[in-house]
Design a protein around this motif. Structure first.
Motif, short mmCIF file in Angstrom:
data_model
loop_
_atom_site.label_atom_id
_atom_site.label_comp_id
_atom_site.label_asym_id
_atom_site.label_seq_id
_atom_site.Cartn_x
_atom_site.Cartn_y
_atom_site.Cartn_z
N GLU A 1 0.84 -1.19 0.00
CA GLU A 1 0.00 0.00 0.00
C GLU A 1 0.89 1.25 0.00
OE1 GLU A 1 -2.13 0.55 3.61
OE2 GLU A 1 -3.23 2.30 2.89
N VAL A 2 0.57 2.17 -0.88
CA VAL A 2 1.32 3.43 -0.92
C VAL A 2 0.95 4.29 0.29
CG1 VAL A 2 1.67 5.57 -2.19
CG2 VAL A 2 1.44 3.40 -3.44
N GLN A 3 1.96 4.78 0.98
CA GLN A 3 1.73 5.65 2.13
C GLN A 3 2.67 6.85 2.07
OE1 GLN A 3 1.91 3.35 5.88
NE2 GLN A 3 -0.20 4.04 6.13
N LEU A 4 2.13 7.99 2.45
CA LEU A 4 2.90 9.21 2.58
C LEU A 4 2.63 9.80 3.95
CD1 LEU A 4 2.08 10.76 -0.91
CD2 LEU A 4 4.24 9.71 -0.24
N VAL A 5 3.68 10.09 4.68
CA VAL A 5 3.52 10.63 6.03
C VAL A 5 4.33 11.91 6.16
CG1 VAL A 5 3.82 10.21 8.49
CG2 VAL A 5 3.18 8.32 6.97
N GLU A 6 3.61 13.01 6.40
CA GLU A 6 4.27 14.30 6.59
C GLU A 6 4.60 14.51 8.06
OE1 GLU A 6 0.92 15.03 3.49
OE2 GLU A 6 1.18 13.97 5.38
N SER A 7 5.63 15.28 8.30
CA SER A 7 6.00 15.66 9.66
C SER A 7 6.73 16.99 9.62
CB SER A 7 6.88 14.58 10.31
OG SER A 7 8.08 14.42 9.56
N GLY A 8 6.90 17.59 10.79
CA GLY A 8 7.69 18.81 10.88
C GLY A 8 6.89 20.09 11.06
N GLY A 9 5.56 19.98 11.01
CA GLY A 9 4.75 21.17 11.20
C GLY A 9 4.76 21.63 12.65
N GLY A 10 4.18 22.80 12.87
CA GLY A 10 4.11 23.32 14.23
C GLY A 10 3.88 24.82 14.23
N LEU A 11 4.04 25.42 15.40
CA LEU A 11 3.86 26.86 15.59
C LEU A 11 5.21 27.56 15.45
CD1 LEU A 11 2.14 29.32 16.47
CD2 LEU A 11 2.65 28.68 18.84
N VAL A 12 5.25 28.58 14.62
CA VAL A 12 6.49 29.32 14.40
C VAL A 12 6.17 30.81 14.31
CG1 VAL A 12 6.35 29.03 11.89
CG2 VAL A 12 8.57 29.46 12.94
N LYS A 13 7.07 31.63 14.74
CA LYS A 13 6.87 33.08 14.69
C LYS A 13 7.12 33.62 13.27
CE LYS A 13 7.92 34.36 19.48
NZ LYS A 13 7.62 33.05 20.05
N PRO A 14 6.48 34.72 12.94
CA PRO A 14 6.76 35.34 11.63
C PRO A 14 8.25 35.58 11.46
CG PRO A 14 4.86 36.37 12.65
CD PRO A 14 5.42 35.44 13.67
N GLY A 15 8.74 35.26 10.27
CA GLY A 15 10.16 35.38 9.99
C GLY A 15 10.95 34.13 10.30
N GLY A 16 10.32 33.17 10.95
CA GLY A 16 11.00 31.94 11.33
C GLY A 16 11.06 30.92 10.20
N SER A 17 11.61 29.75 10.53
CA SER A 17 11.81 28.69 9.55
C SER A 17 11.28 27.37 10.07
CB SER A 17 13.31 28.53 9.23
OG SER A 17 13.83 29.70 8.66
N LEU A 18 10.90 26.51 9.13
CA LEU A 18 10.51 25.14 9.42
C LEU A 18 10.95 24.27 8.25
CD1 LEU A 18 6.83 25.13 10.80
CD2 LEU A 18 8.90 24.44 12.03
N ARG A 19 11.19 23.00 8.55
CA ARG A 19 11.48 22.04 7.48
C ARG A 19 10.47 20.91 7.58
NH1 ARG A 19 16.12 17.49 6.74
NH2 ARG A 19 16.49 17.70 4.48
N LEU A 20 9.66 20.77 6.54
CA LEU A 20 8.70 19.68 6.49
C LEU A 20 9.33 18.47 5.81
CD1 LEU A 20 5.45 21.56 5.41
CD2 LEU A 20 6.45 21.31 7.70
N SER A 21 8.94 17.29 6.27
CA SER A 21 9.39 16.04 5.66
C SER A 21 8.20 15.24 5.19
CB SER A 21 10.20 15.21 6.66
OG SER A 21 11.34 15.89 7.10
N CYS A 22 8.41 14.46 4.17
CA CYS A 22 7.39 13.55 3.65
C CYS A 22 8.05 12.21 3.40
CB CYS A 22 6.81 14.11 2.36
SG CYS A 22 5.71 12.98 1.48
N ALA A 23 7.67 11.21 4.17
CA ALA A 23 8.25 9.87 4.03
C ALA A 23 7.31 9.00 3.21
CB ALA A 23 8.48 9.25 5.40
N GLY A 24 7.85 8.41 2.16
CA GLY A 24 7.05 7.56 1.29
C GLY A 24 7.38 6.09 1.50
#
Lengths: 120, 107
Positions: A1-24
């Motif tokens: 079965e094909v699965q995609l799982v995202e992670s890395g989201g959250g609360l961040v202040k304006p001007g900040g950074s985040l890195r999202l991941s997607c595992a297949g």
């Protein structure tokens, strides 16, 4: 079965950074383009970024170009979205989606999404 | 950028009725138009690609037609699970764009 799982989201202040991941899993990751689509609360779908199967070609929406960068690591069966200089209007659920076939970059399936909230 | 305009915004129908959803492109997208279904709290699901091809596992009551700038998604007889929001999307050019959505609600 094909699965995609995202992670890395959250609360961040304006001007900040985040890195999202997607595992297949459940498919030959290196054979398919991968895509990021976002959906602001209560709103419609907005395409964000796409990356070719080898990682050679990358595309970004005008609204994120210069701030977001899509990448992938085929050895880890993962795609990424590096998000810098975040703004309140980037608040959304971010979905990753696989292209259905080579040269058929329709998005299916999609992961369950990860919520990014940009707020002070 | 190719703008996709969907109509109507909301469609109120009863189970068993036929649903006809429209998507109009601001310029020709040839047949590079797809349709997605999204239910509350779930990610979208691809229904139709390249205007008229059903995606894997999609029931035959869903059909797509059109080319150029005018496209239609038809649900021949609405089932209870079909009440959802439907989006069209083009892959003719970058940036990829979506329509604003049509909500199919129970009358």
């Amino acid at each position: 079965e094909v699965q995609l799982v995202e992670s890395g989201g959250g609360l961040v202040k304006p001007g900040g950074s985040l890195r999202l991941s997607c595992a297949g899993s459940g498919f030959t990751f290196s054979s398919f383009s991968m895509n990021w689509v976002r959906q602001a609360p209560g709103k419609g779908l907005e395409w964000v970024s796409s990356i070719s199967s080898s990682g050679t070609y990358m595309y970004h929406a005008d609204s994120v170009r210069g701030r977001f960068t899509v990448s992938r690591d085929n050895a880890k069966n993962s795609a990424y979205l590096q998000m810098n200089s975040l703004r309140a209007e980037d608040t959304a659920v971010y979905y990753c989606a696989k292209s259905i076939a080579a040269r058929l970059d329709w998005f299916d399936p999609w992961g369950q999404g990860t919520l990014v909230t940009v707020s002070s | 950028e190719i703008v996709l305009t969907q109509s109507p915004a909301t469609l109120s129908l009863s189970p068993g009725e036929r649903a006809t959803l429209s998507c109009r492109a601001s310029q020709s997208v040839s047949s590079y138009l797809g349709w997605y279904q999204q239910k509350p709290g779930q990610p979208p699901r691809l229904l139709i690609y390249d205007a008229s091809n059903r995606a894997t596992g999609i029931p035959a009551r869903f059909s797509g037609s059109g080319s150029g700038t005018d496209f239609t998604l038809t649900i021949s007889s609405l089932e209870p699970e079909d009440f959802a929001v439907y989006y069209c999307q083009q892959r003719s050019d970058w940036p990829r764009t979506f329509g604003q959505g049509t909500k199919v609600e129970i009358k």
